[in-house]
Design a protein around this motif. Structure first.
Motif, mmCIF file in Angstrom:
data_model
loop_
_atom_site.group_PDB
_atom_site.id
_atom_site.type_symbol
_atom_site.label_atom_id
_atom_site.label_comp_id
_atom_site.label_asym_id
_atom_site.label_seq_id
_atom_site.Cartn_x
_atom_site.Cartn_y
_atom_site.Cartn_z
ATOM 1 N N VAL A 51 0.862 -1.176 0.000
ATOM 2 C CA VAL A 51 0.000 0.000 0.000
ATOM 3 C C VAL A 51 0.903 1.232 0.000
ATOM 4 C CG1 VAL A 51 -1.687 1.322 1.344
ATOM 5 C CG2 VAL A 51 -1.809 -1.186 1.305
ATOM 6 N N VAL A 52 0.589 2.199 -0.847
ATOM 7 C CA VAL A 52 1.342 3.461 -0.835
ATOM 8 C C VAL A 52 0.384 4.605 -0.540
ATOM 9 C CG1 VAL A 52 2.696 5.105 -2.203
ATOM 10 C CG2 VAL A 52 3.158 2.658 -2.370
ATOM 11 N N ARG A 53 0.734 5.403 0.434
ATOM 12 C CA ARG A 53 -0.050 6.606 0.763
ATOM 13 C C ARG A 53 0.503 7.755 -0.082
ATOM 14 N NH1 ARG A 53 -3.645 5.257 4.822
ATOM 15 N NH2 ARG A 53 -3.210 3.095 5.331
ATOM 16 N N HIS A 54 -0.203 7.971 -1.167
ATOM 17 C CA HIS A 54 0.270 8.806 -2.278
ATOM 18 C C HIS A 54 -0.524 10.117 -2.260
ATOM 19 C CE1 HIS A 54 1.098 10.001 -6.391
ATOM 20 N NE2 HIS A 54 -0.147 9.810 -6.764
ATOM 21 N N ASN A 55 0.162 11.240 -2.177
ATOM 22 C CA ASN A 55 -0.561 12.515 -2.011
ATOM 23 C C ASN A 55 -1.063 13.123 -3.325
ATOM 24 O OD1 ASN A 55 1.532 13.902 -3.256
ATOM 25 N ND2 ASN A 55 2.239 14.953 -1.411
ATOM 26 N N LEU A 56 -0.934 12.414 -4.405
ATOM 27 C CA LEU A 56 -1.405 12.811 -5.747
ATOM 28 C C LEU A 56 -0.517 13.858 -6.404
ATOM 29 C CD1 LEU A 56 -5.276 12.926 -5.047
ATOM 30 C CD2 LEU A 56 -4.022 11.131 -6.258
ATOM 31 N N THR A 57 -0.266 14.987 -5.733
ATOM 32 C CA THR A 57 0.468 16.076 -6.389
ATOM 33 C C THR A 57 1.945 15.760 -6.607
ATOM 34 O OG1 THR A 57 0.963 17.177 -4.307
ATOM 35 C CG2 THR A 57 -1.062 17.828 -5.420
ATOM 36 N N VAL A 58 2.459 14.786 -5.868
ATOM 37 C CA VAL A 58 3.877 14.436 -6.043
ATOM 38 C C VAL A 58 4.128 13.898 -7.462
ATOM 39 C CG1 VAL A 58 3.792 12.028 -5.235
ATOM 40 C CG2 VAL A 58 5.851 13.404 -4.822
ATOM 41 N N SER A 74 -5.047 7.785 -1.344
ATOM 42 C CA SER A 74 -4.720 9.199 -1.544
ATOM 43 C C SER A 74 -5.652 10.115 -0.767
ATOM 44 C CB SER A 74 -4.822 9.552 -3.027
ATOM 45 O OG SER A 74 -3.853 8.831 -3.755
ATOM 46 N N SER A 75 -5.079 11.170 -0.220
ATOM 47 C CA SER A 75 -5.880 12.150 0.518
ATOM 48 C C SER A 75 -6.558 13.116 -0.436
ATOM 49 C CB SER A 75 -4.986 12.957 1.470
ATOM 50 O OG SER A 75 -4.642 12.170 2.566
ATOM 51 N N LEU A 76 -7.852 13.265 -0.243
ATOM 52 C CA LEU A 76 -8.605 14.322 -0.925
ATOM 53 C C LEU A 76 -9.667 14.755 0.086
ATOM 54 C CD1 LEU A 76 -8.767 15.798 -3.722
ATOM 55 C CD2 LEU A 76 -10.793 14.405 -4.128
ATOM 56 N N PRO A 77 -9.382 15.779 0.881
ATOM 57 C CA PRO A 77 -10.268 16.068 2.008
ATOM 58 C C PRO A 77 -11.683 16.463 1.620
ATOM 59 C CG PRO A 77 -8.554 17.745 1.804
ATOM 60 C CD PRO A 77 -8.191 16.629 0.880
ATOM 61 N N ASP A 124 -8.136 23.098 -0.934
ATOM 62 C CA ASP A 124 -7.000 24.019 -0.953
ATOM 63 C C ASP A 124 -6.807 24.709 0.399
ATOM 64 O OD1 ASP A 124 -6.565 23.281 -3.531
ATOM 65 O OD2 ASP A 124 -6.941 25.237 -4.426
ATOM 66 N N ALA A 125 -7.903 24.895 1.148
ATOM 67 C CA ALA A 125 -7.782 25.524 2.472
ATOM 68 C C ALA A 125 -6.923 24.677 3.402
ATOM 69 C CB ALA A 125 -9.173 25.721 3.095
ATOM 70 N N GLN A 126 -6.949 23.373 3.195
ATOM 71 C CA GLN A 126 -6.162 22.495 4.053
ATOM 72 C C GLN A 126 -4.805 22.135 3.461
ATOM 73 O OE1 GLN A 126 -7.001 18.019 4.599
ATOM 74 N NE2 GLN A 126 -7.879 18.960 6.429
ATOM 75 N N ARG A 127 -4.766 21.922 2.155
ATOM 76 C CA ARG A 127 -3.576 21.328 1.550
ATOM 77 C C ARG A 127 -2.737 22.315 0.749
ATOM 78 N NH1 ARG A 127 -3.799 15.986 2.271
ATOM 79 N NH2 ARG A 127 -2.569 15.261 0.502
ATOM 80 N N GLY A 128 -3.253 23.523 0.559
ATOM 81 C CA GLY A 128 -2.479 24.543 -0.142
ATOM 82 C C GLY A 128 -3.097 24.909 -1.476
ATOM 83 N N ARG A 129 -2.889 26.144 -1.871
ATOM 84 C CA ARG A 129 -3.495 26.663 -3.097
ATOM 85 C C ARG A 129 -3.028 25.858 -4.317
ATOM 86 N NH1 ARG A 129 -3.161 32.991 -4.099
ATOM 87 N NH2 ARG A 129 -4.299 32.912 -2.149
ATOM 88 N N GLY A 130 -3.965 25.497 -5.139
ATOM 89 C CA GLY A 130 -3.643 24.776 -6.371
ATOM 90 C C GLY A 130 -3.605 23.265 -6.217
ATOM 91 N N VAL A 131 -3.672 22.783 -4.977
ATOM 92 C CA VAL A 131 -3.557 21.336 -4.748
ATOM 93 C C VAL A 131 -4.758 20.589 -5.331
ATOM 94 C CG1 VAL A 131 -3.641 19.547 -2.954
ATOM 95 C CG2 VAL A 131 -2.018 21.446 -2.763
ATOM 96 N N PHE A 132 -5.944 21.170 -5.218
ATOM 97 C CA PHE A 132 -7.135 20.450 -5.674
ATOM 98 C C PHE A 132 -7.061 20.155 -7.169
ATOM 99 C CE2 PHE A 132 -11.473 20.188 -7.304
ATOM 100 C CZ PHE A 132 -11.987 19.201 -6.496
ATOM 101 N N GLN A 133 -6.761 21.173 -7.973
ATOM 102 C CA GLN A 133 -6.744 20.963 -9.423
ATOM 103 C C GLN A 133 -5.671 19.941 -9.828
ATOM 104 O OE1 GLN A 133 -8.914 21.745 -11.572
ATOM 105 N NE2 GLN A 133 -10.144 23.182 -10.392
ATOM 106 N N LYS A 134 -4.518 20.020 -9.161
ATOM 107 C CA LYS A 134 -3.464 19.034 -9.437
ATOM 108 C C LYS A 134 -3.927 17.640 -9.023
ATOM 109 C CE LYS A 134 1.014 21.401 -9.165
ATOM 110 N NZ LYS A 134 2.238 21.497 -8.344
ATOM 111 N N SER A 135 -4.616 17.573 -7.895
ATOM 112 C CA SER A 135 -5.075 16.270 -7.404
ATOM 113 C C SER A 135 -6.068 15.647 -8.367
ATOM 114 C CB SER A 135 -5.726 16.424 -6.017
ATOM 115 O OG SER A 135 -4.787 16.906 -5.081
ATOM 116 N N ILE A 136 -6.962 16.473 -8.911
ATOM 117 C CA ILE A 136 -7.946 15.961 -9.877
ATOM 118 C C ILE A 136 -7.237 15.445 -11.133
ATOM 119 C CG2 ILE A 136 -9.827 16.633 -11.432
ATOM 120 C CD1 ILE A 136 -10.722 16.282 -8.524
#
Lengths: 109, 342
Positions: free
Chosen positions: B112-119, B141-144, B152-164
């Motif tokens: 199992v890998v806990r992958h943050n998506l944006t990496v 993967s975390s997607l709050p 983005d409020a939790q993970r930083g600006r721009g993280v959501f679009q990159k995660s998608i």
């Protein structure tokens, strides 16, 4: 003395220091109402939030805002529920306008 | 680096320790097996999320060396853990990451890998979906939240679009796609000082909204409670939410959560090879029972399988409501999920 103190929410049970049997009956009823039934917990929380605004209870607003978040609602959905309560309040006032119209008609030529 | 706050063993607001709470319910907390080895390969991450219990960020330098990774692989070879769960930081940023995944897979562990998506958008990481697929990795993967503003409020600006975009690439590789056999699970955690909703309920929302808005699919959603550790505890203090949140955790204590706690079937190893009962204890440097071996080199499966679990005030985070673990809620649906409101 402040009329509303947010710490009082945690001290709610102190109401039961007098006439505890009545408070116990209230709490049993209150808790039973919270249980999932034909309505989900999320739906009940949104109803609670709407009613809290209709009766303008700051303790209930605080509590049911948290409850809505913890049952999966977001601010968009919560705001719609608040508008429902407000719209019904507004409508209830507005429809009384007919009473005013009737009163005016009655005394007018 | 600024130092982050730590909790008192007893929440000052309730004067109740976790062990006292367990005793009050006549519940014992001991391991029942060691099925999972959770490996934290270091604190380096391309993100710096506001709730991170690791306090991970791009500036952190603590990462597992190649030599320590070999010691961990040797332990996997000797003890054949059913599951190897790799986390960080962003574990992919550790130079030994791919070697660790490859070897653990060859040794028969479910990886199992806990992958943050944006990496995936960091240099040299764009082939991660194919790497995961080639090694049969389960991706978590975390997607709050399914809304950009909240995530983005939790993970930083721009993280959501990159995660998608990362989720789309994982879907394109077969992850989270029905009948592909490639598992993509998501993690929901509250964006603020409140408990997560019922897992099945919010999973339905995520599936519907991610599919409708972005055409993204996944397998399961796990809900995880924010732990009052490191950055999240710092946030609670700065925002004036500490007392209320900690009371909420204690008031929502659910004895039915204890049976499914991850510490009962998992051992955690840090970037230096030191052993812990879970990743949270690891971040608090609360090692395993002092009577047990402290290093992966000396791991003893029989002694660890029935060990006493070391606890602290933060453990209330795993027993609140429907419970919380690295695999989501732990309370079976037939049991109540903790207290309601007011």
């Amino acid at each position: 003395m402040a009329y509303y103190d947010e710490q009082d929410l945690d001290r709610f049970s102190e109401i039961g220091n007098h006439k505890p049997e009545l408070f116990e009956k209230f709490m049993a009823w209150y808790q039973a109402c919270q249980d999932e039934g034909a309505l989900t917990r999320r739906e009940k929380s949104l109803i609670g939030l709407a009613v809290a605004h209709a009766i303008q209870c700051p303790y209930c607003i605080d509590s049911y805002s948290q409850s809505c978040l913890e049952s999966g609602s977001n601010l968009e959905q919560m705001t719609e529920a608040i508008h429902m309560a407000s719209a019904i309040r507004g409508g209830a006032s507005l429809i009384h306008g007919l009473q005013a119209h009737h009163s005016v008609s009655k005394v007018s030529m | 680096m600024t130092s982050l706050p730590v909790l008192d063993p007893k929440f000052p607001f309730t004067a109740t320790s976790f062990d006292e709470k367990l005793a009050a319910y006549d519940v014992k907390l001991r391991a029942r097996s060691v099925e999972t080895l959770q490996i934290n390969v270091g604190k380096r991450c391309n993100q710096a999320c506001k709730h991170c219990h690791v306090d991970a960020s791009p500036s952190r330098t603590e990462i597992m060396t190649k030599e320590t990774a070999e010691l961990v692989i040797d332990a996997i070879r000797r003890f054949r853990f059913r599951t190897v769960d790799i986390t960080g930081g962003a574990p992919e940023l550790n130079p030994s990451f791919r070697h660790l995944v490859t070897e653990a897979g060859l040794l028969g562990s479910h990886v199992v890998v806990r992958h943050n998506l944006t990496v995936m958008f960091e240099p040299g990481q764009s082939d991660l979906p194919n790497f995961f697929r080639e090694h049969g990795v389960e991706v978590i993967s975390s997607l709050p939240y399914f809304l950009e503003e909240r995530t983005d409020a939790q993970r930083g600006r721009g993280v959501f679009q990159k995660s998608i975009e990362a989720l789309r690439r994982l879907n394109a590789a077969g992850y989270g796609v029905q009948a592909s056999g490639l598992t993509l699970n998501l993690i929901y955690n509250p964006v603020g000082a409140f408990l997560p909703p019922a897992q099945a309920s919010i999973e339905g929302d995520f599936k519907r909204e991610l599919q409708a808005r972005y055409g993204v699919t996944f397998n399961q959603l796990y809900t995880i409670t924010n732990m009052p550790i490191k950055r999240f505890l710092d946030y609670l203090r700065r925002s004036g939410n500490e007392e209320r949140y900690l009371r909420r955790l204690v008031d929502a204590f659910n004895p039915h959560a204890v049976d499914g706690l991850m510490c009962r079937s998992l051992v955690s190893v840090d970037w230096t090879g030191r052993l812990y009962d879970c990743d949270f204890n690891q971040m608090l440097e609360l090692g395993v029972d002092p009577e047990l071996p402290q290093s992966i080199v000396d791991f003893d499966p029989e002694r660890f399988a029935t060990r006493r679990v070391m606890t602290g005030a933060h453990c209330f985070g795993c027993t609140a409501g429907a419970g919380s673990s690295c695999g989501g809620a732990v309370v079976p649906p037939e049991y109540p999920a903790g207290s309601g409101s007011v």
